[in-house]
Write a protein that holds these residues in place. Structure first.
Motif: not given
Length: 485
Positions: A153-170
RNA sequence: GGCCCCAUCGUCUAGUCAGGUCUAGGACAUCAGGUUUUCAUCCUGAUAACAGGGGUUCGAAUCCCCUUGGGGUCACCA
């Protein structure tokens, strides 16, 4: 900003009664799509099998259709991107997640939910940010594949970068930036094989060609995760609009403990769909001309999604009541009558003719459709008799009431034809002959005829009851008065 | 608690992005009148807000910072 053809959607979960928040977001999505000649889609987000309720889906369809928020593509009507039910799209998610696994943007995690829950607790105790400890993040890929092949049994996870930042425009709030260290390695596929919201939502929005994602503010903070998934899937971002969350009076997120939230409830109470939509539209948006009572068509002409306010609106039924009353009064009488019938607010034994006769007398007094029967029951059947106290107004005595009722009974008997003008003349004559004050005449009559303190205009009441019934009820009242102590 | 979002009358909001025309406008609610046979409708009027503190500027509700407050989110729920 919103030029071009918009494809927008809502993705309700079939986990209970149709929620007012769903209608709120649907209103904005649909209007935005319609304004640009685009499409509005309905997708059923049923990936949570534990909270799934089979009856819920149909109730959501019915409630939205009832409101007039119909869709161009959806599970029940199909469309070019079918299926529109996420539980039926598993193969697609699987394929996409394989792609993510392949490029290293996702990884298998064999930690049990229990282990993780304990780890979280420990983190909290240590005043650390609770989150996935990364145990399986760097698991050997061959080993990982083997364990999966052996059906561990397992799940699958997103590998989020350890560094940096994520942005978007709302589009409503501007740029949002979040440090990647704050973003957890989100589960994409659960151990039951179903995707989480985060994966399914992004995959489907891509597959469906969604250009504008209009959703509640509660999603704002998880949007960076979605952005990361879009990037991993190498797909451009849609435009995001996070609309404010509806609030309880204490400003917390709207909840059924503190507010009616089921669309079914509003319908049962006799709120007009026009009023609900109107009210919802006013939560966060305001019309340019300050005319606050409007219909969907005008809303569609005036609405500008980028003008939605950022503050969180308190869902206050008091104003809804006012709006509902306004819509009731502005409706054509035949339309209102039909609505009353359609919505089941006409008592079963009542003829359409009778209802049409009485409706104009109560229209300006109704706040909600459900009041119709209570406000008109005196017309359809003899009401419970009034008491002698009720028949004697504050400004009157037993004498004056007897005088008023006896006089009315006599004069009415002589009227033919029994019409408003003649009735009015008779009442005027009574006032004059017996030197009665208006309340001394009108209130006893009102109670005698309707058994209530607040009724429609008395002359209209008398005319509509007709000569015989009016006199009968006056006689009944007289008996009560005479036998009073 | 970390992170993110937000902050104008009791409530929904206009004004904020392009600072002066704002002694802050409208609506609901409330209160007081008017119309009136009750209730309601309708009409008139009143009460009522830029969270606080610093800047920037000739000038700030509007721009910046801090504080405070509120909310959201930190799940193999959406």
């Amino acid at each position: 900003m919103t030029e071009g053809s918009v494809r927008a959607r809502i993705a309700p979960s079939p986990t209970g009664d149709p929620h007012v928040g769903t209608a709120y977001v649907a209103l904005f999505n649909r209007t935005l799509a319609r304004q640009t000649g685009g499409q509005f889609l309905l997708r059923i987000d049923d990936t949570d099998r534990s909270r799934y309720q089979a009856s819920s889906e149909q109730k959501i369809f019915d409630a939205l259709r009832w409101l007039g928020l119909d869709w161009d593509e959806g599970p029940d009507i199909g469309g070019p991107c079918a299926p529109y039910r996420q539980s039926e799209r598993n193969a697609i998610y699987q394929q996409k997640v394989d792609q993510l696994l392949e490029c290293g943007s996702a990884y298998r995690c064999f930690c049990s939910a229990d282990t993780l829950a304990k780890a979280r607790e420990q983190q909290k105790q240590d005043k650390m940010r609770p989150g996935y400890p990364g145990t399986c993040r760097d698991l050997d890929r061959v080993e990982s594949s083997q364990r999966a092949a052996q059906e561990e049994p397992h799940v699958i996870r997103l590998r989020v970068p350890a560094e940096g930042e994520t942005s978007f425009v709302d589009q409503i709030r501007g740029e949002i930036r979040v440090a990647n260290s704050e973003i957890d390695d989100q589960v994409l596929i659960k151990s039951d094989g179903f995707p989480t919201y985060h994966l399914a939502n992004v995959v489907d929005d891509i597959e469906f060609g969604i250009t504008h994602v209009v959703r509640a503010e509660e999603w704002l903070i998880s949007t960076p995760k979605h952005v990361l998934i879009y990037q991993a899937l190498d797909h451009p971002l849609p435009r995001f609009f996070h609309v404010p969350l509806l609030r309880n009076a204490d400003h917390s997120k709207i909840s059924k403990r503190k507010n009616p939230v089921s669309l079914d409830w509003f319908r049962e109470q006799g709120y007009l769909k026009e009023a609900i939509l109107n009210f919802l539209a006013l939560m966060g948006w305001s019309p340019p001309d300050e005319e606050e009572v409007f219909d969907l068509d005008r809303f569609q002409q005036e609405f500008n999604i980028e003008k939605i306010s950022t503050g969180a609106p308190v869902f206050d039924l008091v104003k809804l009541d006012w709006i509902n009353g306004m819509h009731i009064r502005r409706m054509e009488p035949q339309v209102l009558l039909q609505r009353l019938a359609d919505e089941g607010f006409l008592p079963p034994a009542v003829s359409r003719e009778d209802a049409a006769t009485i409706l104009p007398l109560v229209t300006e007094r109704m706040v909600r459709l459900a009041e119709f029967s209570d406000r008109t029951d005196w017309y359809f059947a003899d009401p419970i008799a009034p008491t002698s106290e009720q028949l004697i107004p504050k400004k009157g005595t037993q004498e004056t009431s007897l005088c008023a009722l006896e006089g009315a009974s006599e004069l009415f008997a002589a009227i033919s034809p029994f019409e408003p003008a003649a009735i009015e003349a008779a009442l005027a004559q009574l006032l004059d002959q017996h030197s009665l004050k208006k309340p001394q005449l009108f209130m006893p009559l009102r109670w005698a005829l309707t058994s209530r303190q607040d009724s429609p205009d008395l002359i209209e009441v008398i005319a509509v009851l007709g000569k015989d019934r009016s006199i009968e009820r006056i006689q009944r009242a007289l008996e009560i008065l005479v036998t009073a102590p």
